[in-house]
Design an enzyme around this catalytic site. Structure first.
Site, PDB file in Angstrom:
ATOM      1  N   LYS A  15       0.848  -1.209   0.000  1.00  0.00           N
ATOM      2  CA  LYS A  15       0.000   0.000   0.000  1.00  0.00           C
ATOM      3  C   LYS A  15       0.872   1.243   0.000  1.00  0.00           C
ATOM      4  O   LYS A  15       2.034   1.223   0.423  1.00  0.00           O
ATOM      5  CB  LYS A  15      -0.935   0.034   1.213  1.00  0.00           C
ATOM      6  CG  LYS A  15      -0.254   0.062   2.602  1.00  0.00           C
ATOM      7  CD  LYS A  15       0.205   1.424   3.075  1.00  0.00           C
ATOM      8  CE  LYS A  15       0.946   1.387   4.400  1.00  0.00           C
ATOM      9  NZ  LYS A  15       1.635   2.649   4.758  1.00  0.00           N
ATOM     10  N   ASP A 145      -2.257  -2.041   9.505  1.00  0.00           N
ATOM     11  CA  ASP A 145      -2.397  -2.059   8.037  1.00  0.00           C
ATOM     12  C   ASP A 145      -2.901  -3.396   7.496  1.00  0.00           C
ATOM     13  O   ASP A 145      -3.147  -3.519   6.294  1.00  0.00           O
ATOM     14  CB  ASP A 145      -1.046  -1.764   7.367  1.00  0.00           C
ATOM     15  CG  ASP A 145      -0.580  -0.336   7.587  1.00  0.00           C
ATOM     16  OD1 ASP A 145      -1.435   0.538   7.826  1.00  0.00           O
ATOM     17  OD2 ASP A 145       0.644  -0.106   7.512  1.00  0.00           O
TER      18      ASP A 145
HETATM   19  O1  C5P Z   1       0.154  -1.885  13.799  1.00  0.00           O
HETATM   20  P1  C5P Z   1       1.572  -2.047  13.343  1.00  0.00           P
HETATM   21  O2  C5P Z   1       2.282  -3.158  14.068  1.00  0.00           O
HETATM   22  O3  C5P Z   1       1.735  -2.122  11.873  1.00  0.00           O
HETATM   23  O4  C5P Z   1       2.292  -0.701  13.774  1.00  0.00           O
HETATM   24  C1  C5P Z   1       3.680  -0.624  13.928  1.00  0.00           C
HETATM   25  C2  C5P Z   1       3.996   0.505  14.882  1.00  0.00           C
HETATM   26  O5  C5P Z   1       3.628   1.754  14.274  1.00  0.00           O
HETATM   27  C3  C5P Z   1       3.219   0.465  16.181  1.00  0.00           C
HETATM   28  O6  C5P Z   1       3.863  -0.324  17.153  1.00  0.00           O
HETATM   29  C4  C5P Z   1       3.211   1.941  16.590  1.00  0.00           C
HETATM   30  O7  C5P Z   1       4.447   2.293  17.177  1.00  0.00           O
HETATM   31  C5  C5P Z   1       3.129   2.652  15.254  1.00  0.00           C
HETATM   32  N1  C5P Z   1       1.746   3.013  14.913  1.00  0.00           N
HETATM   33  C6  C5P Z   1       1.124   4.044  15.595  1.00  0.00           C
HETATM   34  N2  C5P Z   1      -0.167   4.376  15.297  1.00  0.00           N
HETATM   35  C7  C5P Z   1      -0.842   3.724  14.323  1.00  0.00           C
HETATM   36  C8  C5P Z   1      -0.236   2.675  13.595  1.00  0.00           C
HETATM   37  C9  C5P Z   1       1.065   2.335  13.924  1.00  0.00           C
HETATM   38  O8  C5P Z   1       1.726   4.668  16.462  1.00  0.00           O
HETATM   39  N3  C5P Z   1      -2.108   4.080  14.058  1.00  0.00           N
END
Ligand code: C5P
Length: 328
Positions: A15, A145
């Protein structure tokens, strides 16, 4: 699928964020987002093969950046298999193979695409009967995501980016990706944004309006790439450029080279440059090759889907037969 199926192959797309606004972090450390995602013709491929009962979950990797991908419990595809097995009450017996094409830590949701593809592949292999809504809920528990990698297309994401609504987007866009050798840590980029806002070096948080901005909505509705290029915006771009000053030169070069617009993908460091069409994309890819590995991709494409066999080309139909500047 029949009960004799021994192997399922699923592709899930990378994406980019055409628009990404980030609010202040909540108590869980996550930031509320307003994101307009677009799925691109760059796919992770996950093969889920049946194993002997009791064998558990194993994973192997190949392709772009494969050596950097953890093979244990930290692997998002493994976590996806385990989460589905637990929810469905089946044994997590599967041999997963990830064929990577999306840059690792590139801001393009490569790990999330692995998780989405693994969820779908294991669901089909095991015949769990999970509903679409149940798969999306499991996906959201794996990462912000992951749900978008399941649904694809062009979508508005709110909440953590995991509450999705399809957006009316016409036509096909041609993007040139400029990919860096070294990835960027997503948490580090979010933290850098928070710090820059606290010290006042980037504008304070605006109110997050949970909708597609009117200018971008009109541009997507008309499918006009010039208007779409002018409407690209990403709150994580400034902190990504602060952490990786070389990216500013890539963004500047994209403008000089005649890109219709450019934007850092998510938390970076990949830069996406919008082209008028196929020929323009080839020109931009050649010119921007000095700033990193370039690749011409198209969007939007569908989300995770089963493919007929592991040897299918992972290219969007619109890209088949076209010269490419890079191969995974
Ligand atoms: O959800 P995911 O593991 O892909 O996100 C990776 C990191 O990105 C999270 O641990 C967080 O630190 C940050 N993040 C965030 N807010 C979001 C999505 C991701 O702070 N909405």
């Amino acid at each position: 699928m029949t009960s004799s199926t021994r192997r399922v192959v699923v592709h899930a797309p990378a994406k980019i964020n055409l628009h990404l606004r980030v609010g202040p972090p909540g108590g869980d450390g996550y930031h509320p987002l307003v994101s307009v995602f677009q799925a691109l013709s760059l796919f992770e491929e996950v093969t889920a093969a049946a194993t002997a009962p009791g064998a558990g979950t194993s994973v192997t990797t190949a392709g772009r950046g494969a050596a950097a991908v953890p093979l244990g419990e930290g692997n998002l595809a493994v976590r996806a298999a385990h989460a589905l097995a637990l929810a469905a009450g089946v044994a997590p017996d599967v041999a997963l193979h990830l064929r990577k094409a999306v840059p690792v830590a590139g801001g393009m949701a490569g790990g999330s695409a692995d998780a989405a593809a693994a969820l779908m592949a294991c669901d089909l292999l095991w015949g769990t009967g999970a509903t679409r809504a149940e798969l999306l809920a499991l996906a959201a528990g794996l990462g912000a995501d992951v749900p978008f990698c399941l649904v694809g297309g062009t979508a508005l994401g709110t909440g953590r980016g995991d509450v999705l609504q399809q957006v009316d987007a016409r036509g096909e866009l041609h993007w040139v990706l400029v990919m860096a050798q070294e990835g960027l840590s997503t948490p580090a980029v979010f933290t850098a944004l928070d710090a820059a806002r606290a010290e006042g070096s980037v504008p304070a948080v605006q109110d997050l309006v949970p909708e597609v901005p009117a200018v971008l909505a009109a541009a997507l509705h008309s499918g006009d790439p010039v208007a779409i290029g002018a409407a690209l915006a990403n709150d994580l771009q400034a902190p990504a450029l602060a952490l990786r000053p070389d990216l500013a030169a890539t963004v500047a070069a994209a403008g000089v080279a005649g890109g219709l617009g450019s934007v850092v993908c998510g938390s970076g460091p990949t830069v996406a440059v919008l082209a008028r069409g196929t020929e323009h994309a080839a020109e931009l890819a050649a010119t921007l090759g000095a700033h990193g590995e370039t690749k011409h991709v198209c969007g939007p494409v569908p989300g995770a889907r089963q493919v007929e066999g592991a040897d299918l080309s992972p290219l969007h139909p619109a890209m088949r037969g076209r010269a490419e500047t890079a191969t995974p």
